[in-house]
Design an enzyme around this catalytic site. Structure first.
Site, mmCIF file in Angstrom:
data_model
loop_
_atom_site.group_PDB
_atom_site.id
_atom_site.type_symbol
_atom_site.label_atom_id
_atom_site.label_comp_id
_atom_site.label_asym_id
_atom_site.label_seq_id
_atom_site.Cartn_x
_atom_site.Cartn_y
_atom_site.Cartn_z
ATOM 1 N N PHE A 8 48.467 46.805 77.792
ATOM 2 C CA PHE A 8 49.008 46.123 76.616
ATOM 3 C C PHE A 8 48.874 44.602 76.674
ATOM 4 C CE2 PHE A 8 51.331 50.176 76.753
ATOM 5 C CZ PHE A 8 50.982 50.689 75.512
ATOM 6 N N ASP A 32 44.748 54.026 77.075
ATOM 7 C CA ASP A 32 43.598 53.460 77.773
ATOM 8 C C ASP A 32 43.463 51.990 77.380
ATOM 9 O OD1 ASP A 32 42.764 54.030 75.157
ATOM 10 O OD2 ASP A 32 40.752 54.629 75.742
ATOM 11 N N TYR A 54 42.421 48.251 75.972
ATOM 12 C CA TYR A 54 41.869 47.728 74.720
ATOM 13 C C TYR A 54 40.343 47.787 74.804
ATOM 14 C CZ TYR A 54 46.499 45.598 73.923
ATOM 15 O OH TYR A 54 47.831 45.373 73.732
ATOM 16 N N HIS A 79 53.365 56.043 70.725
ATOM 17 C CA HIS A 79 52.605 54.855 71.095
ATOM 18 C C HIS A 79 52.905 53.748 70.077
ATOM 19 C CE1 HIS A 79 49.091 52.330 72.007
ATOM 20 N NE2 HIS A 79 49.010 52.986 73.147
#
Length: 224
Positions: A76, A63, A65, A186
């Site tokens: 990202f 999801d 930031y 991740h």
């Protein structure tokens, strides 16, 4: 402006009860004074840079930031004047060992990837400030399932880079004879040492794209 195919898909999904409930819920949270990221006009930013026929790579995260000023609708990525977040710093570390000539830039703006056909997507497209994964199970997963299904069915060849457990679930129904699926941990500091480092997803992507006669991605980020 949304690319035409994505506009059509979003319009189609917006007519469904799950999507209407999702948007109503988020609007209510904003009305109640909660800070939601990204801003309303950036929620679908990923779909403004590359249409479905142009997508060569999907990078799928969890999801957005949840810090002030960070999320702007590309997974990202942060805008040029924002400090590079830890997950992206780890992505840069992996790029240094994976791609010859990659130099860590002084910014975290990934739009140049998007312009080359990289769809920077999360499984969930909004989040409350300082509350990671707070919008899980509101309905975004259904929407991003629809996006992945369309890419699986409409694209001839595509690389799906799935980072984290939530993203990896999306890989179950992807046609692996037609597409390349690279699933791994991740890149967050919590999980990057469990197999993210050393996974070489960027060079694997380019090798596979070249094998299909497609142009490769220039992963270098020299200019913001």
């Amino acid at each position: 402006m949304l690319k035409p195919y994505w506009q059509k898909l979003i319009n189609h999904e917006q007519a469904k009860p799950y999507f209407q409930s999702l948007i109503t819920n988020i609007q209510q949270q904003r009305a109640d004074g909660l800070t939601i990221f990204p801003s309303e006009n950036n929620v679908f930013n990923a779909f403004e840079n590359v249409d479905i026929s142009e997508v060569k790579v999907v990078i799928l995260g969890q999801d957005p930031y949840h810090g002030q000023g960070q999320a702007h609708g590309l997974a990202f990525s942060v805008l040029p004047d924002i400090k590079i977040p830890p997950s992206l710093a780890n992505i840069y570390k992996e790029l240094c060992t994976d791609i010859d000539g990659f130099v860590i830039p002084d910014h975290g703006f990934l739009k140049s990837w998007a312009k080359q056909g990289v769809l920077l997507l999360n499984t969930v497209l909004t989040v409350q400030q300082a509350n990671a994964h707070s919008h899980a199970k509101l309905g975004w997963e259904t929407f991003t399932d629809a996006v992945i299904t369309e890419l699986n069915e409409k694209n001839e060849h595509c690389v799906f880079i799935l980072w984290g457990a939530h993203a990896r679930k999306k890989g179950r129904n992807i046609n692996k004879e037609q597409h390349l699926v690279l699933a791994g941990p991740h890149p967050s500091p919590l999980s990057s040492y469990r197999g993210f480092f050393g996974s070489k997803p960027f060079s694997q992507t380019n090798t596979w794209l070249a094998s299909k006669g497609l142009s490769t991605i220039d992963w270098r980020l020299n200019d913001a």
